[in-house]
Scaffold this active site. Structure first.
Site, PDB file in Angstrom:
ATOM      1  N   CYS A  91       0.855  -1.183   0.000  1.00  0.00           N
ATOM      2  CA  CYS A  91       0.000   0.000   0.000  1.00  0.00           C
ATOM      3  C   CYS A  91       0.896   1.240   0.000  1.00  0.00           C
ATOM      4  O   CYS A  91       1.892   1.293   0.728  1.00  0.00           O
ATOM      5  CB  CYS A  91      -0.905   0.006   1.234  1.00  0.00           C
ATOM      6  SG  CYS A  91      -2.040   1.413   1.309  1.00  0.00           S
TER       7      CYS A  91
ATOM      8  N   HIS B 125      -9.283  -3.225  -2.826  1.00  0.00           N
ATOM      9  CA  HIS B 125      -8.255  -2.551  -2.022  1.00  0.00           C
ATOM     10  C   HIS B 125      -8.574  -1.056  -1.928  1.00  0.00           C
ATOM     11  O   HIS B 125      -8.501  -0.469  -0.834  1.00  0.00           O
ATOM     12  CB  HIS B 125      -6.863  -2.767  -2.667  1.00  0.00           C
ATOM     13  CG  HIS B 125      -5.736  -2.099  -1.942  1.00  0.00           C
ATOM     14  ND1 HIS B 125      -4.745  -2.778  -1.291  1.00  0.00           N
ATOM     15  CD2 HIS B 125      -5.439  -0.777  -1.763  1.00  0.00           C
ATOM     16  CE1 HIS B 125      -3.889  -1.925  -0.733  1.00  0.00           C
ATOM     17  NE2 HIS B 125      -4.289  -0.702  -1.014  1.00  0.00           N
ATOM     18  N   GLU B 126      -8.946  -0.465  -3.068  1.00  0.00           N
ATOM     19  CA  GLU B 126      -9.230   0.985  -3.075  1.00  0.00           C
ATOM     20  C   GLU B 126     -10.526   1.306  -2.334  1.00  0.00           C
ATOM     21  O   GLU B 126     -10.583   2.286  -1.580  1.00  0.00           O
ATOM     22  CB  GLU B 126      -9.296   1.509  -4.518  1.00  0.00           C
ATOM     23  CG  GLU B 126      -8.001   1.344  -5.297  1.00  0.00           C
ATOM     24  CD  GLU B 126      -6.772   1.818  -4.532  1.00  0.00           C
ATOM     25  OE1 GLU B 126      -5.735   1.133  -4.621  1.00  0.00           O
ATOM     26  OE2 GLU B 126      -6.848   2.833  -3.801  1.00  0.00           O
TER      27      GLU B 126
ATOM     28  N   HIS C  78     -10.129   1.571   1.292  1.00  0.00           N
ATOM     29  CA  HIS C  78      -9.590   2.848   1.765  1.00  0.00           C
ATOM     30  C   HIS C  78     -10.718   3.843   2.068  1.00  0.00           C
ATOM     31  O   HIS C  78     -10.579   4.686   2.962  1.00  0.00           O
ATOM     32  CB  HIS C  78      -8.648   3.468   0.726  1.00  0.00           C
ATOM     33  CG  HIS C  78      -7.237   2.968   0.785  1.00  0.00           C
ATOM     34  ND1 HIS C  78      -6.449   3.048   1.909  1.00  0.00           N
ATOM     35  CD2 HIS C  78      -6.475   2.384  -0.159  1.00  0.00           C
ATOM     36  CE1 HIS C  78      -5.255   2.529   1.661  1.00  0.00           C
ATOM     37  NE2 HIS C  78      -5.237   2.122   0.416  1.00  0.00           N
TER      38      HIS C  78
HETATM   39  O1  LIG Z   1      -2.030   1.938  -1.812  1.00  0.00           O
HETATM   40  C1  LIG Z   1      -2.815   1.829  -2.756  1.00  0.00           C
HETATM   41  O2  LIG Z   1      -4.028   1.905  -2.625  1.00  0.00           O
HETATM   42  C2  LIG Z   1      -2.244   1.494  -4.088  1.00  0.00           C
HETATM   43  C3  LIG Z   1      -1.802   0.078  -4.120  1.00  0.00           C
HETATM   44  C4  LIG Z   1      -2.958  -0.712  -4.651  1.00  0.00           C
HETATM   45  C5  LIG Z   1      -2.905  -2.189  -4.537  1.00  0.00           C
HETATM   46  C6  LIG Z   1      -1.914  -2.847  -3.835  1.00  0.00           C
HETATM   47  C7  LIG Z   1      -1.934  -4.244  -3.783  1.00  0.00           C
HETATM   48  C8  LIG Z   1      -2.943  -4.953  -4.387  1.00  0.00           C
HETATM   49  C9  LIG Z   1      -3.915  -4.287  -5.061  1.00  0.00           C
HETATM   50  C10 LIG Z   1      -3.894  -2.917  -5.138  1.00  0.00           C
HETATM   51  C11 LIG Z   1      -0.520   0.103  -4.931  1.00  0.00           C
HETATM   52  O3  LIG Z   1      -0.821  -0.122  -6.255  1.00  0.00           O
HETATM   53  S1  LIG Z   1       0.696  -0.893  -4.256  1.00  0.00           S
HETATM   54  C12 LIG Z   1       1.925  -1.014  -5.384  1.00  0.00           C
HETATM   55  C13 LIG Z   1       1.639  -1.900  -6.534  1.00  0.00           C
HETATM   56  C14 LIG Z   1       2.036  -1.478  -7.754  1.00  0.00           C
HETATM   57  C15 LIG Z   1       1.808  -2.278  -8.854  1.00  0.00           C
HETATM   58  C16 LIG Z   1       1.177  -3.502  -8.705  1.00  0.00           C
HETATM   59  C17 LIG Z   1       0.767  -3.925  -7.455  1.00  0.00           C
HETATM   60  C18 LIG Z   1       1.005  -3.119  -6.356  1.00  0.00           C
HETATM   61 NI    NI Z   2      -3.557   1.153  -0.395  1.00  0.00          NI
END
Ligand SMILES: O=C(O)C[C@@H](Cc1ccccc1)[C@H](O)SCc1ccccc1
Ligand code: NI
Length: 186
Positions: free
Chosen positions: A113, A156-157, A160
Site C-alpha cells: 500500500c 483494495h481501493e 480505503h
Molecule cells: O495503496 C494503494 O491503494 C495502491 C496500491 C494498490 C494495490 C496494492 C496491492 C494490491 C492491489 C492494489 C498500490 O498499487 S501498491 C503497489 C503496486 C504497484 C503495482 C502492482 C501492485 C502493487
Molecule cells: Ni492502499
C-alpha cells in the site's frame, strides 16, 4: 501533481475514517482531485517518470491517501501485455460492491500500500469476483463485473474509503492460510 510527500501514511487518522459521499455535479476542486488521482497512476506506471519524480508505482490511489476523506479513487490496471487494453481504468466515485462471489481470491505475492511503508507479509483474502456500481466524473452510473486482479485492486481501493487497510484482512496467526477454494492470483 501528487508526489510521495502528499501521500499520508499509516498513522494518519484520515486512513481510518469512513469517507464522505461525493456530490454531483463535481466541484472544481473534486474535478481537479479526480485528475490528480489518475495522473499519479499514469506517471507512476511510466518507469522513467516514476524514477524522475521518486514515486512508488501504483495501480490505485484513493482520496483519503492524499488526506481528502471523500469516496473517490483512481484505478489503472495495466494491460496484461504491451500495447494491450487495460482491464479496468477509471476514477470510481461513491463506489458500492452490489454483489460478490462467495469464493475468495488473493494475490500470491500478498499486497502492499502506498500509505504503508512497511512490508506486511501474508495473503489478503478478498472476493474473487465482484459487481461494482460507481459514478464517473461526469456523474454517469456504471455497473461492471470484475474478477481476479482488477477485482482485487478495486476492493483494495474501496477499502480505503471505509477506513480499512489491506493488512486488516491478513490472518495474524497464520498469514499464509490458504483455504482450498481460494483462487490464487499471480
Ligand atoms: O495503496 C494503494 O491503494 C495502491 C496500491 C494498490 C494495490 C496494492 C496491492 C494490491 C492491489 C492494489 C498500490 O498499487 S501498491 C503497489 C503496486 C504497484 C503495482 C502492482 C501492485 C502493487
Ligand atoms: Ni492502499
Amino acid at each position: 501533481m501528487f508526489l510521495m510527500k502528499d501521500i499520508v501514511r499509516d498513522e494518519d487518522p484520515v486512513l481510518r475514517q469512513e469517507a464522505a459521499d461525493v456530490s454531483f455535479p463535481l466541484s472544481e476542486a473534486d474535478q481537479q482531485l479526480a485528475k490528480d488521482l489518475m495522473e499519479y497512476l499514469v506517471v507512476s506506471q511510466d518507469p522513467e517518470q516514476c524514477k524522475k519524480y521518486g514515486l512508488r508505482a501504483g495501480v490505485g490511489l484513493a482520496a483519503p491517501q492524499v488526506g481528502v476523506s471523500k469516496k473517490m479513487a483512481s484505478v489503472l490496471v495495466p494491460a496484461a501485455e504491451e500495447g494491450g487494453k487495460s482491464p479496468f481504468t477509471d476514477v470510481i466515485i461513491n463506489p458500492v460492491i452490489i454483489s460478490e462471489s462467495v469464493q475468495n481470491g488473493a494475490l500470491t505475492e500478498g499486497e502492499g500500500c502506498l500509505s504503508v511503508d512497511k512490508d506486511v507479509p501474508g495473503f489478503v483474502p478478498r472476493h474473487d469476483r465482484i459487481t461494482l456500481r460507481y459514478y464517473d466524473v461526469n456523474g454517469e452510473k456504471h455497473q461492471v463485473r470484475l474478477k481476479n486482479y482488477p477485482a482485487i485492486v478495486c476492493q483494495h481501493e474501496i477499502d480505503h474509503l471505509h477506513g480499512i487497510l489491506f493488512y486488516d484482512h491478513i490472518n495474524q496467526d497464520q498469514p499464509f492460510t490458504r483455504p482450498d477454494d481460494m483462487v490464487m492470483i499471480e
